[in-house]
Design an enzyme around this catalytic site. Structure first.
Site, mmCIF file in Angstrom:
data_model
loop_
_atom_site.group_PDB
_atom_site.id
_atom_site.type_symbol
_atom_site.label_atom_id
_atom_site.label_comp_id
_atom_site.label_asym_id
_atom_site.label_seq_id
_atom_site.Cartn_x
_atom_site.Cartn_y
_atom_site.Cartn_z
ATOM 1 N N HIS A 198 -4.954 -25.906 31.138
ATOM 2 C CA HIS A 198 -4.878 -27.174 30.406
ATOM 3 C C HIS A 198 -6.289 -27.741 30.270
ATOM 4 C CE1 HIS A 198 -3.593 -31.242 29.284
ATOM 5 N NE2 HIS A 198 -4.457 -31.688 30.198
ATOM 6 N N ARG A 217 0.840 -1.191 0.000
ATOM 7 C CA ARG A 217 0.000 0.000 0.000
ATOM 8 C C ARG A 217 0.880 1.248 0.000
ATOM 9 N NH1 ARG A 217 -5.320 -1.056 0.907
ATOM 10 N NH2 ARG A 217 -5.703 1.108 1.519
#
Length: 496
Positions: free
Chosen positions: A473, A291
Site C-alpha cells: 500500500h 493475421r
C-alpha cells in the site's frame, strides 16, 4: 550447394523459431536455423517491440496533457519530432536485434539467410532468397537432413479485405503502420482486437482524430465483457470514436461498406447495426482484422503435410506440438487455437519443442494460464476464463469479485478508472470461493500486474490462498489483494 546433416532444422527466426534454436543448442543439439528476412521476426521488427516503443512515447505525450489539466503543471507540447521519435524506436529494435543474433552465435546455432522448403519428412532445401534482406548470415545452402526433427516457425502476416490494397501510405496494415510517412491527422482503424485498439490509442495520443470500427458487438470480443466495457469507456473518454454493434449479412458489428483511396487519403462508408451510415474522409485507413499463418513456399506436401482449412499447421499431438508426420513440429503463429499467436506463448512453445527433440518430457503449454495484454490507454490484461466462459463450463456455479481501481488511493492518483475482476468456482456447499478461473484487469500499468494472476490461475489457487499474502500500500495491485480478501470472506475495504 551441398548436403549436410544436423540434429534440428528450424524454419523461421521469429520468437518461436529462435527460442527453439537457443534451447535446443543449450541442450547439446546441433541446430540450423533458416530465416529469409530478419532474425526476430514480426514481433521484433514490425510488431511487439516497435509498437510498444511508440506507445511509450504516446504515454509521455498524454502525461503532458495530464500534468497541465489535472496537476497544475503548466506544461505544453510544442511538437512531436517524428524523425527523432522513430530514430529512438529504431535504435531499440536494432539493439534487440543485435542481442538476439549474438545469443544465437554464442549458442553455436548456424543461421542461414535463405528460403527453406521440404524435400522430404526430414530433409529441407535452403536456397538464397530472391529478394535478400541484407548480407547473408552464412552460405551453407543446399539440402539438409535433420536427425532429430524439423520445426516450422514461419509466423504470420496481416489479413486484408477484398478491395483494400495496402499501399503503405493511405491504406496500411499493422506491419507497415509504424513506418508510414509522418503523423496523419485522421485515421480509420478497421478491427477492434488488440492490434487495432493499440494503434487507435497510439494515434489518438499523437493528436489524430480516430474512428475505431469493430465487426463484433464490442471491442476485444474474445475478452471478458467487463474488460470490453471499461476499455471502450476509457477510449471514448479520450476522444476515440468507437463504432460497434451492427449486423450485416453474416457479420455482427460495424462493417466497412466501401473505401476509395484518393490523393490525400481514403473516403469510407461505415454502416452500423442501428442503420446509421457514417461517411468518413480520413488521411489513413489502418486494416487490423487479424493475421494469417505463413506456409507458402514450404512445399509441405513433400513432407506429407497439409494445412487445415484456415491455413494453420495443426499438431496431431498438442503435448509435443508434433504434426501428423513424426519429427516435424510447429510453434508460433502457424499453430491454430488454442495457441494464442502471442510472442510469449511462442517462447514457451519453443522451449517445449526443443526439450522434446532433446529426448525430454516437458510439461505441455497451459494456454489457459498464458496472459493476454492490450497495451492501449487504458491497458487491459487477462488470464484464464472470462465470466461467461466460466459460467458455461461450470454450469453457472461461479462467484465473481470486482473492485474499481479508483477505490484505492493509487487508482485515485492515476485518475484513469479501470477495474479488477476475479472469477472463481463457488466454494464447497455453495459458500465462499473455490479455484480461481480467471482474472481480468483494466487500467494504467496493468500489463505489469498480470504475472501474479498467471501463477494464481496456473497453480489452481483459491482466493483464501492469495488473501494470506500482503499486497503493498499504496499500489494499484492493492485492489487485486482486496478482491481476494473479499472473496475469501475477509473483506477489509469491501464488504464480504
Amino acid at each position: 550447394m551441398h548436403e549436410q546433416e544436423t540434429d534440428v532444422i528450424v524454419i523461421g527466426g521469429g520468437t518461436g523459431g529462435y527460442s527453439t534454436a537457443l534451447r535446443a543448442a543449450a541442450l547439446g543439439l546441433r541446430v540450423v536455423l533458416a530465416e529469409r528476412d530478419l532474425i526476430g521476426g514480426t514481433c521484433l521488427h514490425r510488431g511487439c517491440v516497435p509498437s510498444k516503443a511508440m506507445l511509450h512515447a504516446a504515454e509521455l505525450v498524454d502525461g503532458i496533457a495530464e500534468a497541465r489539466e489535472r496537476w497544475g503543471v503548466k506544461a505544453t507540447l510544442d511538437a512531436v519530432d517524428w524523425p527523432a521519435l522513430t530514430a529512438t524506436r529504431d535504435d531499440i529494435v536494432a539493439r534487440n536485434h543485435r542481442g538476439v543474433e549474438g545469443h544465437l552465435a554464442h549458442a553455436g546455432v548456424e543461421v542461414v539467410r535463405g528460403s527453406a522448403a521440404f524435400t522430404g519428412p526430414r530433409t529441407v532445401r535452403i536456397a538464397p532468397d530472391e529478394k535478400p534482406h541484407g548480407e547473408p548470415y552464412g552460405k551453407p545452402y543446399g539440402e539438409w537432413t535433420a536427425r532429430r526433427g524439423v520445426v516450422v516457425a514461419t509466423g504470420s502476416r496481416p489479413r486484408t479485405l477484398p478491395g483494400l490494397a495496402p499501399d503503405g501510405r493511405r491504406v496500411v496494415t499493422s506491419d507497415d503502420a509504424l513506418f508510414a510517412p509522418g503523423l496523419p491527422a485522421s485515421v480509420l482503424v478497421l478491427g477492434g482486437g488488440a492490434i487495432g485498439v493499440e494503434y487507435a490509442s497510439l494515434h489518438r495520443s499523437m493528436g489524430a482524430r480516430v474512428v475505431l470500427v469493430e465487426a463484433a458487438d464490442r471491442l476485444l470480443p474474445l475478452e471478458d465483457a467487463d474488460v470490453s466495457r471499461h476499455l471502450t469507456r476509457g477510449l471514448k473518454k479520450r476522444g476515440v470514436e468507437v463504432l460497434t454493434g451492427a449486423r450485416l449479412e453474416v457479420l455482427t458489428g460495424a462493417r466497412l461498406e466501401g473505401a476509395e483511396p484518393h490523393e490525400d487519403g481514403v473516403r469510407a462508408t461505415v454502416r452500423t447495426g442501428r442503420g446509421d451510415v457514417h461517411e468518413l474522409d480520413v488521411e489513413r485507413l489502418l486494416v487490423a482484422v487479424g493475421r494469417a499463418p505463413v506456409t507458402d513456399g514450404l512445399e509441405l506436401a513433400a513432407a506429407g503435410l497439409a494445412t487445415d482449412a484456415r491455413g494453420f499447421l495443426a499438431p496431431a499431438d498438442w503435448a509435443r506440438l508434433e504434426t501428423a508426420v513424426p519429427g516435424i513440429h510447429a510453434v508460433g503463429d502457424v499453430l491454430p487455437p488454442p495457441s494464442l499467436g502471442l510472442a510469449h506463448a511462442s517462447f514457451a512453445e519453443g522451449l517445449l519443442v526443443a526439450e522434446t527433440l532433446a529426448g525430454g518430457s516437458p510439461r505441455p503449454v497451459d494456454y489457459n494460464a498464458v496472459p493476454r495484454v492490450t497495451y492501449a490507454s487504458p491497458q487491459t490484461a487477462s488470464v484464464g476464463l472470462s465470466e461467461a466462459e466460466a459460467r458455461d463450463r461450470a454450469g453457472g456455479d461461479v462467484t465473481v469479485g470486482t473492485m474499481p481501481l479508483t477505490a484505492v488511493a493509487k487508482g485515485m492518483v492515476h485518475g484513469q478508472g479501470g477495474m479488477v475482476k476475479v472469477v472463481a468456482e463457488r466454494g464447497d456447499g455453495g459458500k465462499g470461493a473455490g479455484r480461481v478461473l480467471g482474472v481480468h484487469l483494466v487500467g494504467p500499468h496493468v500489463s505489469e500486474m498480470i504475472a501474479e494472476s498467471q501463477l494464481v490461475v496456473g497453480w489452481d489457487a483459491e482466493p483464501a490462498d492469495v488473501a494470506q499474502h500482503i499486497h503493498p500500500h499504496p499500489t494499484l495491485s492493492e485492489a487485486v489483494g482486496e478482491v481476494y480478501l473479499t472473496l475469501a470472506g475477509r473483506g477489509l475495504h469491501q464488504q464480504s
